[in-house]
Design a protein around this motif. Structure first.
Motif, PDB file in Angstrom:
ATOM      1  N   UNK A   1       0.814  -1.219   0.000  1.00 59.14           N
ATOM      2  CA  UNK A   1       0.000   0.000   0.000  1.00 59.14           C
ATOM      3  C   UNK A   1       0.850   1.272   0.000  1.00 59.14           C
ATOM      4  N   UNK A   2       2.030   1.171  -0.581  1.00 58.39           N
ATOM      5  CA  UNK A   2       2.884   2.344  -0.745  1.00 58.39           C
ATOM      6  C   UNK A   2       3.431   2.357  -2.168  1.00 58.39           C
TER       7      UNK A   2
ATOM      8  N   UNK B   1      20.149  10.811  -4.902  1.00 57.08           N
ATOM      9  CA  UNK B   1      18.703  10.620  -5.051  1.00 57.08           C
ATOM     10  C   UNK B   1      18.039  10.378  -3.692  1.00 57.08           C
ATOM     11  N   UNK B   2      16.786  10.787  -3.571  1.00 59.41           N
ATOM     12  CA  UNK B   2      16.048  10.584  -2.323  1.00 59.41           C
ATOM     13  C   UNK B   2      14.787   9.759  -2.597  1.00 59.41           C
ATOM     14  N   UNK B   3      14.449   8.893  -1.650  1.00 59.95           N
ATOM     15  CA  UNK B   3      13.215   8.102  -1.748  1.00 59.95           C
ATOM     16  C   UNK B   3      12.147   8.798  -0.923  1.00 59.95           C
ATOM     17  N   UNK B   4      11.042   9.158  -1.580  1.00 63.84           N
ATOM     18  CA  UNK B   4       9.944   9.880  -0.914  1.00 63.84           C
ATOM     19  C   UNK B   4       8.651   9.108  -1.145  1.00 63.84           C
ATOM     20  N   UNK B   5       8.348   8.130  -0.298  1.00 64.00           N
ATOM     21  CA  UNK B   5       7.200   7.255  -0.543  1.00 64.00           C
ATOM     22  C   UNK B   5       5.864   8.002  -0.515  1.00 64.00           C
ATOM     23  N   UNK B   6       4.872   7.395  -1.129  1.00 60.36           N
ATOM     24  CA  UNK B   6       3.507   7.923  -1.093  1.00 60.36           C
ATOM     25  C   UNK B   6       2.565   6.771  -0.782  1.00 60.36           C
ATOM     26  N   UNK B   7       1.439   7.103  -0.171  1.00 58.93           N
ATOM     27  CA  UNK B   7       0.424   6.094   0.115  1.00 58.93           C
ATOM     28  C   UNK B   7      -0.927   6.654  -0.262  1.00 58.93           C
ATOM     29  N   UNK B   8      -1.888   5.770  -0.461  1.00 59.65           N
ATOM     30  CA  UNK B   8      -3.229   6.202  -0.823  1.00 59.65           C
ATOM     31  C   UNK B   8      -3.976   6.682   0.412  1.00 59.65           C
TER      32      UNK B   8
ATOM     33  N   UNK C   1     -10.986   8.707  -0.795  1.00 58.69           N
ATOM     34  CA  UNK C   1     -10.636   9.170  -2.133  1.00 58.69           C
ATOM     35  C   UNK C   1      -9.435   8.421  -2.672  1.00 58.69           C
ATOM     36  N   UNK C   2      -8.864   8.976  -3.749  1.00 56.08           N
ATOM     37  CA  UNK C   2      -7.810   8.261  -4.469  1.00 56.08           C
ATOM     38  C   UNK C   2      -6.552   9.112  -4.580  1.00 56.08           C
ATOM     39  N   UNK C   3      -6.354  10.002  -3.615  1.00 55.26           N
ATOM     40  CA  UNK C   3      -5.198  10.883  -3.672  1.00 55.26           C
ATOM     41  C   UNK C   3      -3.974  10.202  -3.073  1.00 55.26           C
ATOM     42  N   UNK C   4      -2.831  10.466  -3.681  1.00 56.46           N
ATOM     43  CA  UNK C   4      -1.571   9.995  -3.110  1.00 56.46           C
ATOM     44  C   UNK C   4      -1.144  10.967  -2.011  1.00 56.46           C
ATOM     45  N   UNK C   5      -0.664  10.439  -0.913  1.00 55.98           N
ATOM     46  CA  UNK C   5      -0.216  11.276   0.189  1.00 55.98           C
ATOM     47  C   UNK C   5       1.224  10.951   0.531  1.00 55.98           C
TER      48      UNK C   5
ATOM     49  N   UNK D   1       9.660   6.128   8.386  1.00 56.62           N
ATOM     50  CA  UNK D   1       9.399   5.893   9.809  1.00 56.62           C
ATOM     51  C   UNK D   1       7.907   5.674  10.061  1.00 56.62           C
ATOM     52  N   UNK D   2       7.074   6.477   9.387  1.00 61.37           N
ATOM     53  CA  UNK D   2       5.620   6.367   9.585  1.00 61.37           C
ATOM     54  C   UNK D   2       5.082   5.072   8.969  1.00 61.37           C
ATOM     55  N   UNK D   3       5.633   4.671   7.837  1.00 57.43           N
ATOM     56  CA  UNK D   3       5.229   3.404   7.203  1.00 57.43           C
ATOM     57  C   UNK D   3       5.485   2.242   8.152  1.00 57.43           C
ATOM     58  N   UNK D   4       6.666   2.241   8.777  1.00 58.64           N
ATOM     59  CA  UNK D   4       7.021   1.161   9.696  1.00 58.64           C
ATOM     60  C   UNK D   4       6.216   1.253  10.989  1.00 58.64           C
ATOM     61  N   UNK D   5       6.018   2.482  11.466  1.00 58.13           N
ATOM     62  CA  UNK D   5       5.260   2.684  12.706  1.00 58.13           C
ATOM     63  C   UNK D   5       3.819   2.196  12.562  1.00 58.13           C
ATOM     64  N   UNK D   6       3.214   2.506  11.414  1.00 59.64           N
ATOM     65  CA  UNK D   6       1.821   2.102  11.178  1.00 59.64           C
ATOM     66  C   UNK D   6       1.695   0.640  10.746  1.00 59.64           C
ATOM     67  N   UNK D   7       2.827  -0.003  10.488  1.00 59.47           N
ATOM     68  CA  UNK D   7       2.790  -1.402  10.056  1.00 59.47           C
ATOM     69  C   UNK D   7       2.256  -1.573   8.650  1.00 59.47           C
TER      70      UNK D   7
END
Length: 315
Positions: free
Chosen positions: A97-98, A139-146, A150-154, A159-165
């Motif tokens: 989901x990323x 280069x930098x990695x800047x992930x996005x999630x839905x 709605x269907x917007x990328x955020x 750290x937040x991806x891992x924290x939220x599981x």
């Protein structure tokens, strides 16, 4: 513009479900098989434009196919066949989901955030003193999630991806490695063609047996931004806009016409001439990035052509 495919309604043998994305329609069959139709729909700012772009689906599908073949030694992918110019077929996966967004230059969304005074993007610091379209030191990695609604990328940080599981630490490390490897190979391919791969996104999924694979599309004008290498530095030194091949020119046209997908904004009318110019830009990128002449498929009856080719493949 009648010879474009902007919606599909197929019913293939052993079909179990259909998912309509912004650009692709995904048909799931029994035995974990997917048939993905790349339509001619155009989306920008998470809004699908009312008219299709001739040959866009074919271009996206064929670039993605070539790029998956060119990177399969680095990263396994879902693709098994391309039974039609607009169709990819392969194994169904459980998507992460990323989206793994990687940026080599300060452009697009990152530049707009930077211009607004932000120096932190997805938990990654952007150095001071950069001009739009400057190269990052690394280069930098800047992930996005839905978004949940709605269907917007955020934007989201590691750290937040891992924290939220959302993704396990073990899996995320694989996604990071694959992202670096793919971006390096994509940059090398682009350089050979006189292009700079500015930024791009990758999506991954897990097969039924737990293998992480690359899914969706890669290194297409919908998922990536390219600059022309020739004259890049001169344009930067002179404070000029970069000559680019990506969907960003559509976004810029919409911004100039007071549309960024925000509530209350009215979508500007796209004339046939403008639509044809967008199609020509997509063809130009295809030829630049692949080094091959684009061969237009027969679009007299795209729906029928796709259906017949997929049925032949499924036999």
């Amino acid at each position: 513009m009648s010879n474009t495919i902007i919606k599909t309604d197929f019913n293939f043998p052993s079909q179990t479900s259909v998912y309509k994305g912004k650009v692709r329609d995904v048909y799931t069959l029994k035995d974990n098989k997917l048939i993905i139709v790349a339509t001619d729909r155009l989306s920008a700012f998470d809004v699908v434009m009312p008219k299709g772009i001739p040959y866009k689906g074919q271009i996206l599908n064929q670039i993605a196919t070539k790029m998956m073949e060119a990177t399969s030694d680095l990263v396994p992918n879902w693709l098994e066949a391309t039974p039609d110019p607009n169709v990819a077929a392969g194994q169904a996966c459980e998507p992460f989901k990323v989206e793994m967004v990687i940026r080599g230059y300060l452009a697009g969304h990152a530049a707009r955030e930077y211009k607004g005074g932000k120096r932190m993007l997805c938990g990654v610091e952007m150095p001071n003193g950069l001009n739009e379209n400057d190269k990052f030191p690394e280069p930098i990695i800047t992930p996005a999630t839905k978004a949940e609604q709605g269907d917007h990328d955020e934007d989201i940080s590691k750290a937040e991806i891992l924290k939220q599981g959302i993704v396990s630490k073990e899996d995320y490390e694989v996604l990071e490695k694959y992202t670096w490897d793919l971006f390096q190979r994509g940059s090398e391919i682009a350089a050979k063609r006189g292009l700079i791969l500015v930024d791009t996104k990758y999506e991954f999924g897990k097969t039924a047996d737990g293998k992480i694979v690359l899914i969706d599309e890669i290194h297409t004008p919908d998922s990536s931004r390219y600059f022309y290498a020739d004259g890049y530095q001169e344009r930067q030194d002179n404070g000029e806009s970069q000559k680019q091949l990506s969907k960003e020119f559509v976004r810029q046209w919409l911004i100039e016409n007071d549309f960024q997908g925000k509530e209350g904004q009215i979508l500007p009318e796209m004339s046939d001439d403008y639509i044809n110019s967008v199609s020509e830009r997509y063809i130009e990128l295809y030829e630049k990035i692949t080094g091959e002449a684009f061969v237009k498929s027969d679009i007299n009856n795209i729906q029928q052509r796709i259906e017949e080719n997929v049925l032949d493949y499924l036999k």
